[in-house]
Design a protein around this motif. Sequence first.
Motif, PDB file in Angstrom:
ATOM      1  N   GLY A 283      -7.237  18.007 -40.633  1.00 33.12           N
ATOM      2  CA  GLY A 283      -7.924  17.824 -39.387  1.00 33.12           C
ATOM      3  C   GLY A 283      -7.391  17.537 -38.142  1.00 33.12           C
ATOM      4  O   GLY A 283      -8.364  17.733 -37.317  1.00 33.12           O
ATOM      5  N   SER A 284      -6.089  17.871 -38.114  1.00 31.92           N
ATOM      6  CA  SER A 284      -5.689  17.623 -36.712  1.00 31.92           C
ATOM      7  C   SER A 284      -5.099  19.254 -36.237  1.00 31.92           C
ATOM      8  O   SER A 284      -4.249  19.322 -35.493  1.00 31.92           O
ATOM      9  N   ALA A 285      -5.488  20.350 -37.078  1.00 36.49           N
ATOM     10  CA  ALA A 285      -5.160  21.493 -36.744  1.00 36.49           C
ATOM     11  C   ALA A 285      -5.531  21.850 -35.385  1.00 36.49           C
ATOM     12  O   ALA A 285      -6.635  21.542 -34.904  1.00 36.49           O
ATOM     13  N   PHE A 286      -4.813  22.664 -34.675  1.00 37.00           N
ATOM     14  CA  PHE A 286      -4.904  23.120 -33.431  1.00 37.00           C
ATOM     15  C   PHE A 286      -4.584  24.578 -33.139  1.00 37.00           C
ATOM     16  O   PHE A 286      -3.462  25.148 -33.697  1.00 37.00           O
ATOM     17  N   ASP A 287      -5.678  25.387 -32.719  1.00 38.49           N
ATOM     18  CA  ASP A 287      -5.469  26.765 -32.409  1.00 38.49           C
ATOM     19  C   ASP A 287      -5.003  26.930 -31.007  1.00 38.49           C
ATOM     20  O   ASP A 287      -5.979  26.623 -30.049  1.00 38.49           O
ATOM     21  N   ASP A 288      -3.991  27.569 -30.444  1.00 38.60           N
ATOM     22  CA  ASP A 288      -3.578  27.574 -29.222  1.00 38.60           C
ATOM     23  C   ASP A 288      -4.322  29.117 -28.741  1.00 38.60           C
ATOM     24  O   ASP A 288      -3.579  29.974 -28.084  1.00 38.60           O
ATOM     25  N   VAL A 289      -5.496  28.743 -28.512  1.00 33.95           N
ATOM     26  CA  VAL A 289      -6.443  29.889 -28.038  1.00 33.95           C
ATOM     27  C   VAL A 289      -7.474  28.976 -26.981  1.00 33.95           C
ATOM     28  O   VAL A 289      -7.888  28.062 -27.341  1.00 33.95           O
ATOM     29  N   ARG A 290      -7.711  29.782 -26.068  1.00 28.84           N
ATOM     30  CA  ARG A 290      -8.852  29.199 -25.130  1.00 28.84           C
ATOM     31  C   ARG A 290     -10.323  29.475 -25.304  1.00 28.84           C
ATOM     32  O   ARG A 290     -10.593  30.638 -25.786  1.00 28.84           O
ATOM     33  N   PHE A 291     -11.187  28.774 -25.118  1.00 26.71           N
ATOM     34  CA  PHE A 291     -12.628  29.332 -25.182  1.00 26.71           C
ATOM     35  C   PHE A 291     -12.782  30.477 -24.467  1.00 26.71           C
ATOM     36  O   PHE A 291     -12.584  30.404 -23.384  1.00 26.71           O
ATOM     37  N   PRO A 292     -13.389  31.403 -24.835  1.00 29.47           N
ATOM     38  CA  PRO A 292     -13.340  32.836 -24.495  1.00 29.47           C
ATOM     39  C   PRO A 292     -14.502  33.288 -23.313  1.00 29.47           C
ATOM     40  O   PRO A 292     -14.574  34.017 -22.813  1.00 29.47           O
ATOM     41  N   LEU A 293     -15.337  32.150 -22.995  1.00 26.97           N
ATOM     42  CA  LEU A 293     -16.499  32.333 -22.279  1.00 26.97           C
ATOM     43  C   LEU A 293     -16.359  31.714 -20.963  1.00 26.97           C
ATOM     44  O   LEU A 293     -16.035  30.466 -20.950  1.00 26.97           O
ATOM     45  N   PRO A 294     -16.715  32.193 -19.726  1.00 23.92           N
ATOM     46  CA  PRO A 294     -16.586  31.245 -18.518  1.00 23.92           C
ATOM     47  C   PRO A 294     -17.828  30.215 -18.620  1.00 23.92           C
ATOM     48  O   PRO A 294     -18.884  30.698 -18.851  1.00 23.92           O
ATOM     49  N   VAL A 295     -17.622  29.194 -18.060  1.00 24.06           N
ATOM     50  CA  VAL A 295     -18.805  28.102 -18.028  1.00 24.06           C
ATOM     51  C   VAL A 295     -19.465  28.526 -16.833  1.00 24.06           C
ATOM     52  O   VAL A 295     -18.590  28.278 -15.938  1.00 24.06           O
ATOM     53  N   GLY A 296     -20.721  28.630 -16.937  1.00 21.18           N
ATOM     54  CA  GLY A 296     -21.709  28.824 -15.809  1.00 21.18           C
ATOM     55  C   GLY A 296     -22.269  27.528 -15.051  1.00 21.18           C
ATOM     56  O   GLY A 296     -22.247  26.433 -15.666  1.00 21.18           O
ATOM     57  N   PRO A 297     -23.267  27.633 -14.188  1.00 15.85           N
ATOM     58  CA  PRO A 297     -23.974  26.684 -13.674  1.00 15.85           C
ATOM     59  C   PRO A 297     -24.608  26.005 -14.659  1.00 15.85           C
ATOM     60  O   PRO A 297     -25.353  26.693 -15.366  1.00 15.85           O
ATOM     61  N   GLY A 298     -24.656  24.848 -14.499  1.00 15.09           N
ATOM     62  CA  GLY A 298     -25.565  24.252 -15.710  1.00 15.09           C
ATOM     63  C   GLY A 298     -24.805  23.302 -16.673  1.00 15.09           C
ATOM     64  O   GLY A 298     -25.377  22.421 -17.275  1.00 15.09           O
ATOM     65  N   ALA A 299     -23.648  23.607 -16.729  1.00 17.08           N
ATOM     66  CA  ALA A 299     -22.652  22.941 -17.650  1.00 17.08           C
ATOM     67  C   ALA A 299     -22.529  21.635 -17.159  1.00 17.08           C
ATOM     68  O   ALA A 299     -22.412  21.187 -15.960  1.00 17.08           O
ATOM     69  N   SER A 300     -22.404  20.497 -18.319  1.00 21.12           N
ATOM     70  CA  SER A 300     -22.279  19.232 -17.422  1.00 21.12           C
ATOM     71  C   SER A 300     -21.123  18.388 -18.484  1.00 21.12           C
ATOM     72  O   SER A 300     -20.672  19.066 -19.473  1.00 21.12           O
ATOM     73  N   GLY A 301     -20.547  17.238 -17.810  1.00 23.57           N
ATOM     74  CA  GLY A 301     -19.494  16.884 -18.530  1.00 23.57           C
ATOM     75  C   GLY A 301     -18.635  16.057 -17.563  1.00 23.57           C
ATOM     76  O   GLY A 301     -18.511  16.206 -16.547  1.00 23.57           O
ATOM     77  N   GLY A 302     -17.629  15.549 -18.382  1.00 21.23           N
ATOM     78  CA  GLY A 302     -16.667  14.754 -17.269  1.00 21.23           C
ATOM     79  C   GLY A 302     -16.041  13.497 -18.095  1.00 21.23           C
ATOM     80  O   GLY A 302     -16.155  13.548 -19.432  1.00 21.23           O
ATOM     81  N   ALA A 303     -15.272  12.420 -17.495  1.00 20.11           N
ATOM     82  CA  ALA A 303     -14.629  11.590 -18.070  1.00 20.11           C
ATOM     83  C   ALA A 303     -15.551  10.449 -18.767  1.00 20.11           C
ATOM     84  O   ALA A 303     -16.604  10.402 -18.312  1.00 20.11           O
ATOM     85  N   ALA A 304     -15.106   9.771 -19.976  1.00 20.68           N
ATOM     86  CA  ALA A 304     -15.843   8.828 -20.534  1.00 20.68           C
ATOM     87  C   ALA A 304     -14.727   7.882 -20.908  1.00 20.68           C
ATOM     88  O   ALA A 304     -13.647   8.024 -21.405  1.00 20.68           O
ATOM     89  N   TRP A 305     -15.363   6.541 -20.535  1.00 19.89           N
ATOM     90  CA  TRP A 305     -14.497   5.087 -21.103  1.00 19.89           C
ATOM     91  C   TRP A 305     -15.236   4.630 -22.317  1.00 19.89           C
ATOM     92  O   TRP A 305     -16.559   4.963 -22.353  1.00 19.89           O
ATOM     93  N   ARG A 306     -14.662   3.589 -22.955  1.00 23.44           N
ATOM     94  CA  ARG A 306     -15.322   2.963 -24.023  1.00 23.44           C
ATOM     95  C   ARG A 306     -15.204   1.493 -23.390  1.00 23.44           C
ATOM     96  O   ARG A 306     -13.937   0.751 -23.661  1.00 23.44           O
ATOM     97  N   THR A 307     -16.167   0.597 -23.155  1.00 16.19           N
ATOM     98  CA  THR A 307     -16.045  -0.753 -22.666  1.00 16.19           C
ATOM     99  C   THR A 307     -16.823  -1.685 -23.359  1.00 16.19           C
ATOM    100  O   THR A 307     -18.052  -1.455 -23.484  1.00 16.19           O
TER     101      THR A 307
END
Length: 206
Positions: A3-27
Motif C-alpha cells: 500500500g506504500s507503492a509509489f510511481d515516480d511519474v507526474r500527473f499528466p494533465l495541467p490543472v486549470g481554473p476551478g481547481a481547489s485545494g491547499g494545506a489542512a491540519w487536524r486539531t
Amino acid sequence: MSGSAFDDVRFPLPVGPGASGGAAWRTDVVTLASGTEVRNARWAGSRRRWDIASAVCSTSDLAVLTAFFEARMGRLRGFRFRDPADHSSAMPGQAPGPQDQSIGMGDGATDTFQLGKAYGGLVKAVTKPVEGTISIAVNGVPQATGWSVDCLTGEIAFDTPPANGAALTAGFEFDWPVRFDTDRLDITHELIGAGRAVSVPIIEIR
C-alpha cells in the motif's frame, strides 16, 4: 501488493481554473464549562488536499485521466503532482536560486541534508524535487559540484561533510507526493463525444 507503492511519474494533465485545494491540519478543540477552549494539534505537520477535476477539458483528457487512474489502481499507488501555486523554493514569479531555502548547518561530520521549504516559522520537508532544477550554495557561494541529490527522497549528499558552521542553502522546483483519494472515477457524459470529471480528489502522502 504494498500500500506504500509509489510511481515516480507526474500527473499528466495541467490543472486549470476551478481547481481547489491547499494545506489542512487536524486539531481537537474542547470547550470547557467556563467557555475556555483547549486546543490540541493531532498532526505534527499539515497535509495537502486538492480536487483537480478542472484538469479534464475534453474527451481526450478523460481518456488520459482514466488510463492514469487505472495504472495507479485507484488509491493504491502514489505519484507526483505539480501544484501550480506551490512548486518552487522561490517566491512566485521568480526563478529558483541556490540561496532560497536553508537546509542546515555544517558540523564537519554530517554529509546528508534534507531539502525543505519554510512556511512562516515551520519547515516542510521536500521529498520530490524535480531533477535538473536543484542548486546548492555553501556560505552563499554556489556549488556546481561536490554534491548529489536523491530525487525520490529530497536528500542532498555532499562528497565531503561541510565544515562546522557552514550555512547550507538550496533552490529547486518540486512536486508533491500524492495519491488519488478515491477508488472510483466520477465522470459525467454530457453530450455525444463530450464529458467531464465531476470530482478528482487527491491527497498528499506523508
